[in-house]
Write a protein that holds these residues in place. Structure first.
Motif, PDB file in Angstrom:
ATOM      1  N   PRO A 123     -27.211  41.265 -21.883  1.00  0.00           N
ATOM      2  CA  PRO A 123     -26.914  40.219 -22.870  1.00  0.00           C
ATOM      3  C   PRO A 123     -26.725  38.852 -22.229  1.00  0.00           C
ATOM      4  O   PRO A 123     -26.813  37.828 -22.885  1.00  0.00           O
ATOM      5  N   VAL A 124     -26.465  38.844 -20.901  1.00  0.00           N
ATOM      6  CA  VAL A 124     -26.292  37.589 -20.164  1.00  0.00           C
ATOM      7  C   VAL A 124     -27.359  37.513 -19.087  1.00  0.00           C
ATOM      8  O   VAL A 124     -27.462  38.389 -18.235  1.00  0.00           O
ATOM      9  N   ARG A 125     -28.160  36.454 -19.123  1.00  0.00           N
ATOM     10  CA  ARG A 125     -29.233  36.285 -18.150  1.00  0.00           C
ATOM     11  C   ARG A 125     -28.739  35.429 -16.990  1.00  0.00           C
ATOM     12  O   ARG A 125     -28.209  34.335 -17.194  1.00  0.00           O
ATOM     13  N   LEU A 126     -28.906  35.927 -15.765  1.00  0.00           N
ATOM     14  CA  LEU A 126     -28.496  35.178 -14.586  1.00  0.00           C
ATOM     15  C   LEU A 126     -29.363  33.942 -14.402  1.00  0.00           C
ATOM     16  O   LEU A 126     -30.556  33.963 -14.705  1.00  0.00           O
ATOM     17  N   ALA A 127     -28.762  32.877 -13.876  1.00  0.00           N
ATOM     18  CA  ALA A 127     -29.464  31.597 -13.718  1.00  0.00           C
ATOM     19  C   ALA A 127     -30.322  31.546 -12.460  1.00  0.00           C
ATOM     20  O   ALA A 127     -30.873  30.505 -12.130  1.00  0.00           O
ATOM     21  N   SER A 128     -30.447  32.656 -11.760  1.00  0.00           N
ATOM     22  CA  SER A 128     -31.138  32.687 -10.465  1.00  0.00           C
ATOM     23  C   SER A 128     -32.643  32.874 -10.623  1.00  0.00           C
ATOM     24  O   SER A 128     -33.236  33.785 -10.063  1.00  0.00           O
ATOM     25  N   GLU A 129     -33.273  31.981 -11.384  1.00  0.00           N
ATOM     26  CA  GLU A 129     -34.720  32.063 -11.556  1.00  0.00           C
ATOM     27  C   GLU A 129     -35.413  31.626 -10.259  1.00  0.00           C
ATOM     28  O   GLU A 129     -34.891  30.787  -9.516  1.00  0.00           O
ATOM     29  N   PRO A 130     -36.599  32.186  -9.952  1.00  0.00           N
ATOM     30  CA  PRO A 130     -37.345  31.728  -8.773  1.00  0.00           C
ATOM     31  C   PRO A 130     -37.521  30.210  -8.794  1.00  0.00           C
ATOM     32  O   PRO A 130     -37.904  29.633  -9.807  1.00  0.00           O
ATOM     33  N   GLY A 131     -37.211  29.577  -7.664  1.00  0.00           N
ATOM     34  CA  GLY A 131     -37.271  28.126  -7.571  1.00  0.00           C
ATOM     35  C   GLY A 131     -35.923  27.455  -7.736  1.00  0.00           C
ATOM     36  O   GLY A 131     -35.762  26.284  -7.400  1.00  0.00           O
ATOM     37  N   LYS A 132     -34.937  28.193  -8.250  1.00  0.00           N
ATOM     38  CA  LYS A 132     -33.587  27.652  -8.445  1.00  0.00           C
ATOM     39  C   LYS A 132     -32.839  27.626  -7.121  1.00  0.00           C
ATOM     40  O   LYS A 132     -33.037  28.480  -6.259  1.00  0.00           O
ATOM     41  N   LYS A 133     -31.961  26.642  -6.958  1.00  0.00           N
ATOM     42  CA  LYS A 133     -31.139  26.551  -5.755  1.00  0.00           C
ATOM     43  C   LYS A 133     -29.658  26.604  -6.112  1.00  0.00           C
ATOM     44  O   LYS A 133     -29.244  26.085  -7.154  1.00  0.00           O
ATOM     45  N   PHE A 134     -28.875  27.243  -5.222  1.00  0.00           N
ATOM     46  CA  PHE A 134     -27.421  27.272  -5.345  1.00  0.00           C
ATOM     47  C   PHE A 134     -26.823  26.933  -3.982  1.00  0.00           C
ATOM     48  O   PHE A 134     -27.445  27.185  -2.945  1.00  0.00           O
ATOM     49  N   PRO A 135     -25.613  26.383  -3.946  1.00  0.00           N
ATOM     50  CA  PRO A 135     -24.955  26.145  -2.655  1.00  0.00           C
ATOM     51  C   PRO A 135     -24.775  27.448  -1.887  1.00  0.00           C
ATOM     52  O   PRO A 135     -24.247  28.425  -2.435  1.00  0.00           O
ATOM     53  N   ALA A 136     -25.203  27.478  -0.644  1.00  0.00           N
ATOM     54  CA  ALA A 136     -25.170  28.718   0.136  1.00  0.00           C
ATOM     55  C   ALA A 136     -23.759  29.265   0.300  1.00  0.00           C
ATOM     56  O   ALA A 136     -23.552  30.481   0.266  1.00  0.00           O
ATOM     57  N   HIS A 137     -22.766  28.383   0.457  1.00  0.00           N
ATOM     58  CA  HIS A 137     -21.405  28.865   0.712  1.00  0.00           C
ATOM     59  C   HIS A 137     -20.771  29.532  -0.498  1.00  0.00           C
ATOM     60  O   HIS A 137     -19.748  30.206  -0.369  1.00  0.00           O
ATOM     61  N   SER A 138     -21.396  29.364  -1.686  1.00  0.00           N
ATOM     62  CA  SER A 138     -20.849  29.962  -2.906  1.00  0.00           C
ATOM     63  C   SER A 138     -21.551  31.250  -3.307  1.00  0.00           C
ATOM     64  O   SER A 138     -21.220  31.827  -4.343  1.00  0.00           O
ATOM     65  N   THR A 139     -22.518  31.701  -2.523  1.00  0.00           N
ATOM     66  CA  THR A 139     -23.276  32.899  -2.881  1.00  0.00           C
ATOM     67  C   THR A 139     -23.241  33.925  -1.760  1.00  0.00           C
ATOM     68  O   THR A 139     -23.154  33.569  -0.581  1.00  0.00           O
ATOM     69  N   ALA A 140     -23.322  35.192  -2.138  1.00  0.00           N
ATOM     70  CA  ALA A 140     -23.411  36.258  -1.130  1.00  0.00           C
ATOM     71  C   ALA A 140     -24.707  36.119  -0.337  1.00  0.00           C
ATOM     72  O   ALA A 140     -24.730  36.321   0.874  1.00  0.00           O
ATOM     73  N   LEU A 141     -25.791  35.769  -1.021  1.00  0.00           N
ATOM     74  CA  LEU A 141     -27.071  35.557  -0.348  1.00  0.00           C
ATOM     75  C   LEU A 141     -26.945  34.495   0.736  1.00  0.00           C
ATOM     76  O   LEU A 141     -27.386  34.677   1.872  1.00  0.00           O
TER      77      LEU A 141
END
Length: 252
Positions: A123-141
């Motif tokens: 019911p909730v779609r993650l915002a991690s679409e290909p091409g999207k960027k997130f701050p590295a220090h805030s993600t497990a990846l």
């Protein structure tokens, strides 16, 4: 890049494309002109050129959407990563076993760039679409990848003690906190994101290594916080095993 080599017209075209990408088939010439502060005659010239190059398409109602040529360029970008094909093949079974979405990303300075994901219905779609960027220090990846950097490279990209931006109240705020976590990640072989990127979601990630032992990407499994304790151990085992299989096929 030094500003003396800057091409303002390209910067304006880039701004136009980014705005159209955010709201395809919604903005007309006058809307783009007002939002970007570009006069109408200049905007007309930009859009006409980009339309001729098939970068944008003018719809019947006068709004603009991205054109086919950008789709071809985007596909060419992702085809550079043969790892993506291997990821899709291997991760499809893991997502079914865990019942959770699996993601692939690489490090770009202090960000992670999402390359692909195998998604389960939710019911909730993650915002991690290909091409999207997130701050590295805030993600497990991101943390899984940062843990594999040489110390001098880590200090180069994180020159300041304060970490920004902080996506949630749970995110790490200082380089010292991050460095402490990276030490543990190197020992364990996996990293956690405990509501640091998105409130209500937790994540485990592991690095994908090439033949030289360098991290070329990382994979992760994200899930709702309320099922984290129930699935955490299984997710750690499956993600670490998947990372090893992908590492064997990663030659870059």
């Amino acid at each position: 890049m030094e500003k003396k080599y800057w091409v303002p017209a390209l910067e304006k075209a880039n701004d136009v494309l980014l705005l159209i990408a955010e709201a395809p088939s919604s903005l007309k010439l006058i809307d783009l002109s007002k939002r970007l502060g570009i006069n109408k005659s200049s905007m007309f010239s930009l859009l006409s050129t980009m339309e001729a190059l098939e970068w944008v398409v003018r719809e019947e109602d006068g709004t603009y959407s991205l054109g086919n040529r950008l789709g071809l360029i985007g596909n060419a970008f992702f085809k550079q990563f043969s790892l993506i094909d291997l990821f899709r093949k291997e991760a499809s079974a893991v997502k079914l076993k865990l019942g959770e979405t699996i993601q692939l990303a690489k490090l770009e300075q202090t960000d992670v760039l999402y390359l692909a994901k195998e998604e389960v219905p939710s019911p909730v779609r993650l915002a991690s679409e290909p091409g999207k960027k997130f701050p590295a220090h805030s993600t497990a990846l991101g943390k899984a990848l940062l843990a594999m950097l040489p110390p001098d490279e880590f200090d180069r990209i994180y020159a300041n003690e304060t970490l920004e931006p902080c996506m949630t109240p749970y995110a790490l705020k200082t380089k010292r906190e991050l460095r402490s976590q990276l030490d543990a990640i190197r020992q364990n072989g996996y990293a956690f994101d405990l509501q640091e990127a998105v409130v209500g979601f937790c994540c485990v990630a592991a690095p994908v290594l090439n033949l030289r032992g360098e991290a070329v990407a990382a994979i992760s499994c994200s899930m709702f916080q309320h099922v984290w304790e129930e699935k955490k151990e299984l997710a750690i085992r499956e993600i670490c095993a998947l990372a090893k299989r992908l590492s064997h096929g990663s030659l870059s």
